[in-house]
Enzyme design. Sequence first.
Site, PDB file in Angstrom:
ATOM      1  N   VAL A  15      -1.047 -10.315   1.032  1.00 47.69           N
ATOM      2  CA  VAL A  15       0.309 -10.727   0.682  1.00 47.69           C
ATOM      3  C   VAL A  15       1.343  -9.793   1.330  1.00 47.69           C
ATOM      4  CG1 VAL A  15       0.420  -9.503  -1.547  1.00 47.69           C
ATOM      5  CG2 VAL A  15       1.723 -11.602  -1.215  1.00 47.69           C
ATOM      6  N   ASP A  16       0.996  -8.543   1.465  1.00 48.08           N
ATOM      7  CA  ASP A  16       1.877  -7.547   2.099  1.00 48.08           C
ATOM      8  C   ASP A  16       2.193  -7.965   3.539  1.00 48.08           C
ATOM      9  OD1 ASP A  16       3.261  -5.171   2.456  1.00 48.08           O
ATOM     10  OD2 ASP A  16       1.473  -3.918   2.610  1.00 48.08           O
ATOM     11  N   SER A  39      -3.499  -6.252  -6.758  1.00 54.84           N
ATOM     12  CA  SER A  39      -4.795  -5.547  -6.722  1.00 54.84           C
ATOM     13  C   SER A  39      -6.035  -6.439  -6.692  1.00 54.84           C
ATOM     14  CB  SER A  39      -4.958  -4.548  -7.891  1.00 54.84           C
ATOM     15  OG  SER A  39      -4.200  -3.385  -7.663  1.00 54.84           O
ATOM     16  N   THR A  40      -5.849  -7.762  -6.764  1.00 57.47           N
ATOM     17  CA  THR A  40      -7.055  -8.618  -6.855  1.00 57.47           C
ATOM     18  C   THR A  40      -7.576  -9.084  -5.495  1.00 57.47           C
ATOM     19  OG1 THR A  40      -5.874 -10.726  -7.073  1.00 57.47           O
ATOM     20  CG2 THR A  40      -6.276  -9.484  -9.101  1.00 57.47           C
ATOM     21  N   TYR A  83      -8.088  -4.758  -2.894  1.00 55.13           N
ATOM     22  CA  TYR A  83      -8.234  -3.653  -3.848  1.00 55.13           C
ATOM     23  C   TYR A  83      -9.276  -3.954  -4.942  1.00 55.13           C
ATOM     24  CZ  TYR A  83      -4.332  -0.913  -1.896  1.00 55.13           C
ATOM     25  OH  TYR A  83      -3.519  -0.152  -1.081  1.00 55.13           O
ATOM     26  N   ASN A 142       0.867  -1.188   0.000  1.00 56.20           N
ATOM     27  CA  ASN A 142       0.000   0.000   0.000  1.00 56.20           C
ATOM     28  C   ASN A 142       0.902   1.236   0.000  1.00 56.20           C
ATOM     29  OD1 ASN A 142       0.526   0.827   2.776  1.00 56.20           O
ATOM     30  ND2 ASN A 142      -0.586  -1.021   3.340  1.00 56.20           N
TER      31      ASN A 142
HETATM   32  P1  ADP Z   1      -4.201  -5.870  -3.000  1.00 53.79           P
HETATM   33  O1  ADP Z   1      -4.344  -4.862  -1.891  1.00 53.79           O
HETATM   34  O2  ADP Z   1      -3.208  -5.448  -4.058  1.00 53.79           O
HETATM   35  O3  ADP Z   1      -5.513  -6.302  -3.556  1.00 53.79           O
HETATM   36  P2  ADP Z   1      -3.971  -8.348  -1.440  1.00 53.79           P
HETATM   37  O4  ADP Z   1      -2.793  -8.802  -0.646  1.00 53.79           O
HETATM   38  O5  ADP Z   1      -5.247  -8.092  -0.711  1.00 53.79           O
HETATM   39  O6  ADP Z   1      -3.466  -7.080  -2.268  1.00 53.79           O
HETATM   40  O7  ADP Z   1      -4.266  -9.409  -2.573  1.00 53.79           O
HETATM   41  C1  ADP Z   1      -3.477  -9.587  -3.711  1.00 53.79           C
HETATM   42  C2  ADP Z   1      -3.425 -11.063  -4.052  1.00 53.79           C
HETATM   43  O8  ADP Z   1      -2.450 -11.692  -3.204  1.00 53.79           O
HETATM   44  C3  ADP Z   1      -4.737 -11.812  -3.825  1.00 53.79           C
HETATM   45  O9  ADP Z   1      -5.046 -12.526  -5.011  1.00 53.79           O
HETATM   46  C4  ADP Z   1      -4.427 -12.771  -2.669  1.00 53.79           C
HETATM   47  O10 ADP Z   1      -5.109 -14.004  -2.847  1.00 53.79           O
HETATM   48  C5  ADP Z   1      -2.938 -12.963  -2.835  1.00 53.79           C
HETATM   49  N1  ADP Z   1      -2.173 -13.414  -1.662  1.00 53.79           N
HETATM   50  C6  ADP Z   1      -2.461 -13.300  -0.347  1.00 53.79           C
HETATM   51  N2  ADP Z   1      -1.488 -13.848   0.415  1.00 53.79           N
HETATM   52  C7  ADP Z   1      -0.549 -14.345  -0.440  1.00 53.79           C
HETATM   53  C8  ADP Z   1       0.696 -15.049  -0.308  1.00 53.79           C
HETATM   54  N3  ADP Z   1       1.204 -15.345   0.882  1.00 53.79           N
HETATM   55  N4  ADP Z   1       1.381 -15.402  -1.445  1.00 53.79           N
HETATM   56  C9  ADP Z   1       0.888 -15.085  -2.666  1.00 53.79           C
HETATM   57  N5  ADP Z   1      -0.260 -14.428  -2.859  1.00 53.79           N
HETATM   58  C10 ADP Z   1      -0.983 -14.061  -1.781  1.00 53.79           C
END
Ligand code: ADP
Length: 169
Positions: free
Chosen positions: A34-35, A118-119, A122, A25
């Site tokens: 994922v962050d 972003s999926t 976001y 973010n």
């Molecule tokens: P954004 O805010 O960009 O939408 P998110 O983290 O909410 O970011 O989601 C982005 C993607 O990362 C989603 O498709 C989610 O399923 C995926 N995600 C969440 N945790 C992990 C992980 N540990 N490794 C890979 N992808 C992940």
Amino acid sequence: METRIELIQGDITKLKVDAIVNAANPSLLGGGGVDGAIHKAAGPGLVEVCRLLGGCKTGEAKITKGYKLPAQFIIHTVGPVWGVGDRHEEELLASCYRKSLAHATVHDCKTIAFPNISTGVYHFPKELAASIAIREVKNYLSANAIPEKVSFVCFDDENFMIYQQLLDQ
Ligand code: ADP
């Protein structure tokens, strides 16, 4: 499937690649999804250095070391929130992929892994996001020798199936 592109289902923090991309973010100070997983796995050294970076604009990318991750670098990019602001979401998402790949080239990262930027919270439509991601990566690889290999890492089944279909075409 293009031989320099790989599809993986799983947790991006586990990958032994030269760089993983973080869907960050604008504060770059960590968050959910994922962050959060990347900050947790990388350890507190990551947020300390991120505090010095002064945030990151949507569509831009900044690079740090990987700290405790198996990956050497983390490329932090800020995807667009779907449906707010001036509605340039498609162009901004494309920019995330291009700018992240450019960091990989500059730092000689031969392997790089992307989450589905972003999926998550976001709310970017998954199919549209996947088609933009694949188009941008293919375009970039056709013009650049480094990175040699790009992995799309899908965490959820829906994204994995979408990528499988699009990459098989
Ligand atoms: P954004 O805010 O960009 O939408 P998110 O983290 O909410 O970011 O989601 C982005 C993607 O990362 C989603 O498709 C989610 O399923 C995926 N995600 C969440 N945790 C992990 C992980 N540990 N490794 C890979 N992808 C992940």
